[in-house]
Design a protein around this motif. Structure first.
Motif, short mmCIF file in Angstrom:
data_model
loop_
_atom_site.label_atom_id
_atom_site.label_comp_id
_atom_site.label_asym_id
_atom_site.label_seq_id
_atom_site.Cartn_x
_atom_site.Cartn_y
_atom_site.Cartn_z
N LEU A 91 0.83 -1.20 0.00
CA LEU A 91 0.00 0.00 0.00
C LEU A 91 0.87 1.25 0.00
O LEU A 91 0.63 2.19 -0.78
CB LEU A 91 -0.92 -0.02 1.23
N GLY A 92 1.89 1.26 0.85
CA GLY A 92 2.78 2.42 0.89
C GLY A 92 3.49 2.65 -0.42
O GLY A 92 3.57 3.79 -0.91
N LEU A 93 3.99 1.58 -1.04
CA LEU A 93 4.68 1.72 -2.32
C LEU A 93 3.72 2.14 -3.43
O LEU A 93 4.11 2.86 -4.36
CB LEU A 93 5.38 0.42 -2.70
N SER A 94 2.46 1.70 -3.34
CA SER A 94 1.47 2.14 -4.34
C SER A 94 1.26 3.64 -4.25
O SER A 94 1.24 4.35 -5.27
CB SER A 94 0.15 1.39 -4.13
N TRP A 95 1.10 4.15 -3.02
CA TRP A 95 0.96 5.60 -2.85
C TRP A 95 2.21 6.33 -3.34
O TRP A 95 2.11 7.38 -3.99
CB TRP A 95 0.71 5.94 -1.38
N LEU A 96 3.37 5.76 -3.05
CA LEU A 96 4.61 6.39 -3.48
C LEU A 96 4.71 6.46 -4.99
O LEU A 96 5.17 7.45 -5.56
CB LEU A 96 5.80 5.60 -2.91
N ASN A 97 4.25 5.41 -5.66
CA ASN A 97 4.35 5.35 -7.12
C ASN A 97 3.39 6.29 -7.84
O ASN A 97 3.55 6.54 -9.03
CB ASN A 97 4.13 3.92 -7.60
#
Length: 344
Positions: free
Chosen positions: A121-127
């Motif tokens: 989830l965090g990496l999705s937001w980051l991307n």
């Protein structure tokens, strides 16, 4: 992977599902799918059969069919965390981050102690460049007590993103205590120590990785750069040459060696390196710029201006600005072609 639920079924699909799980362990996914299809015929509402079939399809890279099966699980059981998480991960890998977020958000709601869900989830937001939301996810995750190898690895990744490098090293060391053969953790510690400017420690760790046959380009790159930063130039060049003997056209290693030769003022050999780089990637303005200043330092004004011109043609404003203040072009300050190039 989630296998071995052993869910009881009023329609007695347990034996079929156990057979399917044995086939999964043997990586016989097509055969396992046939077994789970029989379970579904017996009990169309079997969460386990649909989930295991979805997993097999995922392993066979049939992602759309896997998503369909996981959605069937959610029709039967909307709060099935595994299905929510799995769909979110598939969309993440496909770089469909908005879709990923919708499922991973639900997975986190269902289990706010799942470090892996926060990771994706965090990496999705980051991307999608939502850094505040990404770092909120990372921050929540690092508060959770880890016990499993993957959880420690995920926590290390969060801490790395948050620039908490010392704490990331500790987490990767926990990973190695659980699995000393975890290549990614071992090399990551070396990279982190490099970032912390602990070059001697980085060298020791990366050399150990190579001794254990973890011979990735990353390992050699950071080992060579650690030697270079520690001003052990001969060892740095030896490391770069070692990996270039296997991957002669790797632009990352070639440029690292070019920078090393520049620092050693061996401009003639550096020019040969950068000439090779612009042949490999002719549209990379950085390589043309590097070639230009090496020519300038080697007293080749015409070749320097020519290379710089190519760099500026590809990316005008940035490289004009660099050239105006770059002391490596000091010898060209009275060169009319150079002045015209950076002023026009």
């Amino acid at each position: 992977m989630m296998i071995g639920w052993g869910l009881s079924s009023p329609k007695n699909t347990w034996n079929q599902n156990q057979k399917g799980q044995i086939l999964i362990k043997k990586k016989q996914y097509q055969a396992a799918i046939a077994i789970f299809n029989r379970s579904i015929e017996i009990d169309p509402d079997s969460e386990e059969a649909w989930s295991q079939k979805a997993y097999c399809l995922w392993c066979l890279n049939l992602e759309d069919l896997a998503i369909e099966c996981f959605r069937k699980v959610l029709e039967i059981a909307p709060d099935n965390e595994y299905a929510q998480m799995s769909i979110g991960k598939i969309y993440f890998v496909r770089e469909e981050y908005h879709q990923s977020i919708s499922y991973l958000d639900r997975a986190v709601e269902l289990n706010n102690q799942d470090i892996s869900a926060y990771y994706y989830l965090g990496l999705s937001w980051l991307n999608i460049d939502e850094k505040i939301l990404a770092y909120q996810m990372f921050d929540r995750a690092i508060q959770i007590e880890a016990t499993e190898e993957q959880d420690w690895s995920d926590k290390a990744s969060f801490l790395w993103h948050l620039d908490l490098l010392d704490r990331a090293v500790v987490c990767y060391q926990k990973v190695l205590k659980l699995n000393q053969h975890n290549t990614y953790a071992r090399i990551s510690i070396g990279k982190l120590l490099f970032g912390l400017e602990k070059y001697s420690e980085a060298i020791a760790h990366l050399e150990e990785s190579i001794a254990l046959n973890f011979k990735s380009i990353d390992t050699y790159y950071y080992l060579g750069m650690s030697f270079q930063k520690a001003q052990e130039y001969e060892q740095a060049e030896e490391v770069f040459d070692q990996i270039l003997s296997l991957f002669p056209d790797n632009s990352i290693i070639l440029r690292a060696k070019g920078i090393l030769l520049y620092e050693l003022k061996d401009y003639e050999v550096a020019i040969a390196i950068y000439q090779r780089l612009v042949e490999i990637e002719p549209e990379n303005p950085i390589f043309w710029y590097d070639l230009a200043y090496c020519h300038a330092l080697h007293n080749n004004p015409e070749l320097a201006v020519s290379a710089l011109q190519r760099s500026i043609e590809i990316q005008p404003e940035e490289f004009k600005q660099h050239a105006r203040t770059d002391l490596d072009f000091a010898s060209l300050q009275d060169n009319e072609m150079f002045k015209q190039l950076i002023e026009r």
